[in-house]
Design a protein around this motif. Sequence first.
Motif, short mmCIF file in Angstrom:
data_model
loop_
_atom_site.label_atom_id
_atom_site.label_comp_id
_atom_site.label_asym_id
_atom_site.label_seq_id
_atom_site.Cartn_x
_atom_site.Cartn_y
_atom_site.Cartn_z
N CYS A 1 -2.25 16.29 5.98
CA CYS A 1 -1.57 15.22 6.72
C CYS A 1 -1.62 13.88 5.99
N ALA A 2 -2.38 13.81 4.90
CA ALA A 2 -2.62 12.52 4.23
C ALA A 2 -1.32 11.90 3.73
N ARG A 3 -1.31 10.57 3.70
CA ARG A 3 -0.14 9.83 3.26
C ARG A 3 -0.55 8.68 2.34
N ARG A 4 0.31 8.39 1.39
CA ARG A 4 0.12 7.21 0.56
C ARG A 4 0.81 6.03 1.22
N VAL A 5 0.12 4.91 1.28
CA VAL A 5 0.66 3.73 1.97
C VAL A 5 1.97 3.28 1.37
N GLU A 6 2.09 3.32 0.04
CA GLU A 6 3.34 2.89 -0.59
C GLU A 6 4.50 3.79 -0.19
N ASP A 7 4.22 5.10 -0.11
CA ASP A 7 5.28 6.02 0.33
C ASP A 7 5.70 5.73 1.75
N LEU A 8 4.72 5.41 2.62
CA LEU A 8 5.03 5.10 4.01
C LEU A 8 5.89 3.85 4.11
N LYS A 9 5.56 2.84 3.31
CA LYS A 9 6.34 1.60 3.34
C LYS A 9 7.78 1.86 2.92
N ASN A 10 7.96 2.64 1.88
CA ASN A 10 9.31 2.94 1.40
C ASN A 10 10.10 3.72 2.44
N LYS A 11 9.46 4.70 3.07
CA LYS A 11 10.14 5.50 4.09
C LYS A 11 10.50 4.65 5.30
N CYS A 12 9.57 3.76 5.68
CA CYS A 12 9.84 2.90 6.82
C CYS A 12 11.04 2.01 6.57
N LEU A 13 11.11 1.45 5.36
CA LEU A 13 12.24 0.58 5.02
C LEU A 13 13.55 1.34 5.07
#
Length: 364
Positions: free
Chosen positions: A156-168
């Motif tokens: 389930c782990a996520r990279r914060v940078e990936d999350l930011k990009n997906k959110c945008l």
Amino acid sequence: MAGVAPSGSPKQGEWMKGKLVGSGSFGTVHLAMSKSTGGLFVVKSAHSRAEFAALENEVEILKNLEPSPYTVQYLGSERDGDDLNVLMEYMAGGSLADIAEKFGGSLQEDVVRLYTKEILKGLKYLHGNGIVHCDLKCKNVLLGSSGDIKLADFGCARRVEDLKNKCLMKKKNNKSLEHVSGTPLWMAPEVLRNEKLDFAADIWSLGCTVIEMTTGRPPWGASNYDSNPMAVLLKIACGDEIPQFPTHFSKEGLDFLRRCLERDSRKRWTCEELLRHPFISRDSSETTPPSSSKDTASSPVCVLGISSFEGAYDLDEPESPEGNDFSVRNPFTCCKDGRKGSEMQRHGEECGLCSSQNWITIRS
């Protein structure tokens, strides 16, 4: 069979698979042995698309991390026809859930203090590398035979940078963030609402895990959850309560939990701050850990103690009988806009967020 493995790790044809020792939403786990050294490790295997996604995510996270004394070691991965095998370090003690069960159902505060400190060091390491674990609980914390604690199950782990990009990208397209991952009763309120996922989510889960270690029960108790689980999740996501603290905990321990289980994620303490908390930073001479050495390999080289390994890698709750993928849309994303609880509950029943028997890990 093609394989990719770090130097010195078992390669294709050089190891043999043993008995099944665990299963869950990621697939199955077997004990394995190196033919050249006789050393033991475990093999996590995926057989479906959902299981592949979780294991591939775990491989992607671990293979890009430097080896750490606080996370299980990734030894390599292989494709075997339609199956994916991931070779991982063997932790002889099993999970903290197993340990608590074998020692009376719960752990004493001094032991909880030691284990929590090691978990915090693991989270600090992950957060320092920009990774949110997303599924911290006793079943995903493993114990070596010498007392070393390591974080496991990074499906389930996520990279914060990936999350930011997906959110945008999703906000630009007016879509829901849809990044819910974890096990519901351990998940932070803002994550269940699908509003935010960052390092603070792991701190909330840490508080829940401390309660779990201390009481031997999941956070939020167990009464009426099987009969109405969605009502409980609605309370976590949109209420103003926090899990009940252990009644026998010290003042230091209770204050530590308050710092973790702050509903406003901006007010939760960081790993660095929590490591300086009196509950953690008390003079080590007062409570001596089973082993202070982090350099000793935790994987035994013989089969002694395998009997205590049974169930050690049941890192997730069993899948549903239908084998459904538990990646779901979060039912609480609109819980603040006035929707009634009954409507929320119907939505949750449709998406299959909860099992009537066990809490499961959501993978998305």
